[in-house]
Design a protein around this motif. Structure first.
Motif, PDB file in Angstrom:
ATOM      1  N   ARG A  23       1.118  33.372  18.667  1.00 38.86           N
ATOM      2  CA  ARG A  23       1.988  32.742  19.659  1.00 38.86           C
ATOM      3  C   ARG A  23       3.131  31.976  18.991  1.00 38.86           C
ATOM      4  N   ASN A  24       2.839  31.381  17.844  1.00 35.64           N
ATOM      5  CA  ASN A  24       3.906  30.677  17.136  1.00 35.64           C
ATOM      6  C   ASN A  24       4.937  31.638  16.564  1.00 35.64           C
ATOM      7  N   CYS A  25       4.464  32.793  16.076  1.00 37.37           N
ATOM      8  CA  CYS A  25       5.413  33.810  15.600  1.00 37.37           C
ATOM      9  C   CYS A  25       6.267  34.331  16.752  1.00 37.37           C
ATOM     10  N   ALA A  26       5.626  34.503  17.912  1.00 33.17           N
ATOM     11  CA  ALA A  26       6.391  34.929  19.092  1.00 33.17           C
ATOM     12  C   ALA A  26       7.428  33.867  19.467  1.00 33.17           C
ATOM     13  N   TYR A  27       7.077  32.588  19.298  1.00 28.83           N
ATOM     14  CA  TYR A  27       8.007  31.484  19.557  1.00 28.83           C
ATOM     15  C   TYR A  27       9.212  31.593  18.626  1.00 28.83           C
ATOM     16  N   ILE A  28       8.937  31.893  17.339  1.00 25.71           N
ATOM     17  CA  ILE A  28      10.017  32.051  16.362  1.00 25.71           C
ATOM     18  C   ILE A  28      10.914  33.230  16.739  1.00 25.71           C
ATOM     19  N   LEU A  29      10.300  34.336  17.141  1.00 25.20           N
ATOM     20  CA  LEU A  29      11.089  35.515  17.522  1.00 25.20           C
ATOM     21  C   LEU A  29      11.973  35.208  18.731  1.00 25.20           C
ATOM     22  N   ARG A  30      11.450  34.416  19.665  1.00 28.84           N
ATOM     23  CA  ARG A  30      12.280  34.027  20.817  1.00 28.84           C
ATOM     24  C   ARG A  30      13.437  33.135  20.375  1.00 28.84           C
ATOM     25  N   ALA A  31      13.161  32.279  19.374  1.00 29.38           N
ATOM     26  CA  ALA A  31      14.233  31.432  18.849  1.00 29.38           C
ATOM     27  C   ALA A  31      15.298  32.291  18.168  1.00 29.38           C
ATOM     28  N   TYR A  32      14.865  33.344  17.426  1.00 30.00           N
ATOM     29  CA  TYR A  32      15.834  34.273  16.823  1.00 30.00           C
ATOM     30  C   TYR A  32      16.681  34.926  17.903  1.00 30.00           C
ATOM     31  N   LYS A  33      16.008  35.395  18.948  1.00 33.31           N
ATOM     32  CA  LYS A  33      16.719  36.079  20.031  1.00 33.31           C
ATOM     33  C   LYS A  33      17.741  35.153  20.680  1.00 33.31           C
ATOM     34  N   TYR A  35      19.157  32.281  19.223  1.00 32.16           N
ATOM     35  CA  TYR A  35      20.172  31.702  18.339  1.00 32.16           C
ATOM     36  C   TYR A  35      20.758  32.688  17.322  1.00 32.16           C
ATOM     37  N   ARG A  36      20.003  33.726  16.930  1.00 30.15           N
ATOM     38  CA  ARG A  36      20.487  34.649  15.896  1.00 30.15           C
ATOM     39  C   ARG A  36      19.764  35.992  16.044  1.00 30.15           C
ATOM     40  N   PRO A  37      20.156  36.809  17.015  1.00 34.56           N
ATOM     41  CA  PRO A  37      19.439  38.058  17.318  1.00 34.56           C
ATOM     42  C   PRO A  37      19.345  39.028  16.153  1.00 34.56           C
ATOM     43  N   MET A  39      18.436  38.593  13.276  1.00 35.67           N
ATOM     44  CA  MET A  39      17.319  38.285  12.379  1.00 35.67           C
ATOM     45  C   MET A  39      16.179  39.284  12.530  1.00 35.67           C
ATOM     46  N   ILE A  40      15.928  39.754  13.729  1.00 35.81           N
ATOM     47  CA  ILE A  40      14.821  40.692  13.952  1.00 35.81           C
ATOM     48  C   ILE A  40      15.082  41.994  13.199  1.00 35.81           C
ATOM     49  N   PHE A  41      16.316  42.482  13.248  1.00 40.40           N
ATOM     50  CA  PHE A  41      16.677  43.691  12.510  1.00 40.40           C
ATOM     51  C   PHE A  41      16.493  43.494  11.008  1.00 40.40           C
ATOM     52  N   TYR A  42      16.954  42.361  10.494  1.00 40.47           N
ATOM     53  CA  TYR A  42      16.857  42.109   9.050  1.00 40.47           C
ATOM     54  C   TYR A  42      15.408  41.912   8.607  1.00 40.47           C
ATOM     55  N   LEU A  43      14.557  41.381   9.464  1.00 38.10           N
ATOM     56  CA  LEU A  43      13.145  41.252   9.129  1.00 38.10           C
ATOM     57  C   LEU A  43      12.504  42.623   8.908  1.00 38.10           C
ATOM     58  N   ILE A  44      12.783  43.559   9.810  1.00 37.51           N
ATOM     59  CA  ILE A  44      12.220  44.904   9.694  1.00 37.51           C
ATOM     60  C   ILE A  44      12.774  45.610   8.460  1.00 37.51           C
ATOM     61  N   LEU A  45      14.099  45.544   8.293  1.00 40.86           N
ATOM     62  CA  LEU A  45      14.725  46.183   7.135  1.00 40.86           C
ATOM     63  C   LEU A  45      14.225  45.562   5.830  1.00 40.86           C
ATOM     64  N   GLY A  46      14.060  44.238   5.821  1.00 42.86           N
ATOM     65  CA  GLY A  46      13.574  43.562   4.617  1.00 42.86           C
ATOM     66  C   GLY A  46      12.163  43.971   4.270  1.00 42.86           C
ATOM     67  N   GLY A  47      11.312  44.191   5.266  1.00 46.94           N
ATOM     68  CA  GLY A  47       9.957  44.647   5.006  1.00 46.94           C
ATOM     69  C   GLY A  47       9.940  46.006   4.327  1.00 46.94           C
ATOM     70  N   ILE A  48      10.820  46.901   4.780  1.00 48.48           N
ATOM     71  CA  ILE A  48      10.876  48.259   4.210  1.00 48.48           C
ATOM     72  C   ILE A  48      11.443  48.230   2.798  1.00 48.48           C
ATOM     73  N   THR A  49      12.566  47.568   2.609  1.00 49.46           N
ATOM     74  CA  THR A  49      13.206  47.560   1.284  1.00 49.46           C
ATOM     75  C   THR A  49      12.367  46.806   0.264  1.00 49.46           C
ATOM     76  N   GLY A  50      11.766  45.697   0.680  1.00 49.55           N
ATOM     77  CA  GLY A  50      10.954  44.918  -0.250  1.00 49.55           C
ATOM     78  C   GLY A  50       9.743  45.678  -0.733  1.00 49.55           C
TER      79      GLY A  50
END
Length: 632
Positions: A23-33, A35-37, A39-50
């Motif tokens: 639920r806290n991670c979902a809270y963070i994702l809502r905050a990204y959506k 204030y900085r949408p 971020m969700i794209f970069y999280l997914i891309l960062g997981g793959i590249t890393g």
């Protein structure tokens, strides 16, 4: 078994809420959506590249060795395929590095940006707290925890954001490693997984203990430490510290709080040292098993050198990835518990939140009636105000007098609704003031308090108490002069644009105690609210200056209602009625002449003050002071 007992002791605050990692991670994702949408794209891309960067050269190492073995077996020495493979891999690696750098930069900025936005939400929430909650230690501790949850780049809220990023990388790495090792023997996957789980369980136990002895236990200590730092550095306390020789005393108090914090840090670091030793032991056992397994398979199972390189590299990567994955899960749980502190504060419903209110009546004048009002401060057994029945008629002047501790300021706090009554009710034009929106009700009053806070803003904004664009400088100057600060204003380098205090600007101007109180009067005049409340704002002035200023001020407020609070009697002569308070009760109420004729507490207080002024050795001062006492 003690692992699970520690978890039960993690929280003792009955108002604390545990939301859980998901639920806290979902809270963070809502905050990204919000204030900085991106971020969700970069999280997914960062997981793959890393994750990809962890395995590229492991796989390439196997292909290179297999290619060399194949050419050796065929008796050929064609280096071109090998060069093409290495060149292609290098290009892929460079692309991945570029993408990973891009992701890292954007995520780093996004993490901090989002945390600062949540910090802004927390600050806004704290400014919405009811005034009386600012005196509650439990609430202040929750606020302190929420501040620390948003106060650091790698801890609390932002730490959870960063752990989510690492979770994405390690999760992808684990899935890739499991897929590779499973082609060799699924049992090896299970052994590595079990060892990693054992290591993680101990880490999680240490995390819980660390939060118990640091995060939860230290909230009060951090609050005291912050207070000591403020006292030691705030200019307000500087004169007393120097003139009373308080340096060594304050340093000792500061040292005691620091020692308390240091003792907790030492205990915390000791726990994490235990974790490092345990983790190192598990890692040693895991590596022995991996290398032993692979060497045995190569010697007796026919494993090729290329496969040996691939599986050893993958097994080590898998061990590292699983360990890092579980550590990131543990880190997420740790940061999530601090996120709980932030959200617990943010989700606290204050008294007026969600409450249905009615509009404050739009009138030229307002009548306030105290009906059988009693008030007791939280945690106190005795009443600060008891059985008060009093009416402030619209357009009238009321003087509230009494010695210090009589209940005068409590009366004002209730009238202004900084506190709600314990018993009885306060009516405004016949309506219980608790029915109104608190912020709308505040607009009815223009207060001036004895303790005047000066803000590090220009003088004009310190009068208007609003933004520069909304400030009428001419009006602000008019009331600054009316409040008796004209001579001071003429000496200021930039007039009404002069910055006050030296907190933000080196050339800022400090005001004396009397000047601050005149500033408070100017604020009250500028606001122009229907009811003016003066809670001993002239205490720093001498009696004659107070009397003259009150007379001038009384003329400027026109037909508005006014309440004058004082333990001196400069304001009572021109007020319509006087309320005399003693020990939390109104013992007398009437006009100046009525109360003098009655010969009670007010008359005695008036006589004592007049006697004091008359006995002054300076003849001129005596005459002037006597005039103040007789006329005011």
């Amino acid at each position: 078994m003690f692992i699970f007992k520690a978890k039960k002791k993690e929280q003792t605050d009955e108002l604390h809420r545990e939301y859980g990692v998901i639920r806290n991670c979902a809270y963070i994702l809502r905050a990204y959506k919000k204030y900085r949408p991106s971020m969700i794209f970069y999280l997914i891309l960062g997981g793959i590249t890393g994750a990809s960067m962890s395995y590229i050269w492991t796989v390439i190492g196997k292909l290179v060795i297999d290619m060399i073995e194949k050419q050796s077996a065929a008796g050929t020495q064609d280096i071109k395929p090998l060069l093409y493979l290495i060149l292609g891999t290098t290009v892929v690696e460079l692309v991945m590095m570029w993408l990973n750098t891009l992701v890292t930069k954007n995520l780093d900025l996004g993490f901090t940006f989002t945390r600062l936005k949540l910090t802004k939400e927390r600050i806004a929430k704290s400014m919405q707290m009811e005034y009386e909650q600012l005196e509650t230690p439990d609430m202040l501790d929750r606020l302190q925890k929420a501040k620390r949850a948003t106060g650091f780049q790698y801890g609390g809220v932002e730490g959870l954001m960063r752990d989510m990023w690492q979770f994405m990388i390690q999760f992808t790495s684990v899935i890739t490693a499991v897929a590779i090792i499973s082609t060799l023997d699924i049992r090896l996957v299970l052994i590595i997984l079990v060892l990693s789980l054992i290591q993680f369980e101990y880490f999680d136990y240490i995390r819980i203990k660390d939060k118990e002895i640091m995060w939860d236990a230290m909230a009060g200590t951090w609050r005291r430490l912050e207070y000591m730092q403020t006292v030691s550095t705030d200019f307000t306390y500087a004169k007393d510290i120097r003139l009373y020789g308080m340096k060594d005393w304050l340093n000792e108090k500061h040292r005691q709080v620091n020692l308390e914090e240091l003792a907790r840090w030492i205990q915390s670091r000791r726990y994490w040292q235990y974790n490092s030793l345990f983790s190192g032991g598990i890692a040693l056992i895991r590596n022995v098993i991996i290398y032993g397994w692979m060497i045995y398979d190569m010697l007796f199972g026919g494993m090729s050198i290329g496969d040996f390189t691939l599986y050893v590299g993958s097994a080590i990567s898998m061990s590292t990835a699983i360990n890092a994955f579980l550590q990131s899960v543990g880190g997420m749980r740790e940061r999530s518990s601090r996120m709980d502190d932030f959200r617990t504060f943010m989700d606290i419903e204050f008294a007026d939140e969600g409450k249905k209110t009615i509009p404050v009546p739009k009138c030229d004048k307002y009548t306030f009636e105290f009906r059988n009002v009693s008030f007791r401060y939280q945690g106190q057994e005795t009443y600060a105000l008891k059985d008060l029945d009093l009416t402030l008629e619209a357009g009238h002047r009321l003087a509230v007098v009494g010695l210090n501790g009589a209940g005068k300021t409590t009366f004002i706090k209730l009238l202004l609704r900084l506190y709600d009554v314990t018993e009885g009710q306060i009516l405004c034009n016949g309506i219980d003031i608790r029915e109104f929106d608190r912020n709308e009700y505040f607009k009815l009053f223009a207060p001036a308090f004895q303790e005047v806070e000066v803000f590090a803003f220009p003088l004009s904004e310190n009068v208007s108490m609003t933004t520069a664009d909304e400030t009428d400088k001419a009006k602000a100057e008019q009331y600054i002069r009316a409040a008796g600060m004209g001579e001071k204003l003429d000496k200021l380098p930039d007039g009404m644009d002069t910055e006050l205090l030296k907190v933000l600007y080196d050339d800022g101007v400090d005001l004396s105690g009397g000047e601050k109180q005149k500033l408070a009067l100017a604020r009250a005049l500028y606001k122009g609210a229907p009811v003016v409340v003066l809670d001993e704002p002239t205490a720093a002035l001498d009696a004659l200056a107070e009397y003259r200023l009150y007379q001038s001020f009384n003329g400027m407020i026109g037909d508005r209602s006014a309440v004058y609070i004082s333990h001196r009697l400069s304001s009572t002569r021109f007020c319509d009625s006087i309320a005399m308070f003693v020990a939390g009760k109104m013992v007398e109420h009437g006009t100046h002449e009525e109360l003098l004729a009655k010969g009670g507490a007010y008359a005695e207080m008036f006589r004592v003050q007049a006697q004091y002024y008359i006995e002054d050795d300076d003849t001129t001062a005596s005459v002037n002071a006597e005039e103040v006492s007789v006329n005011g």
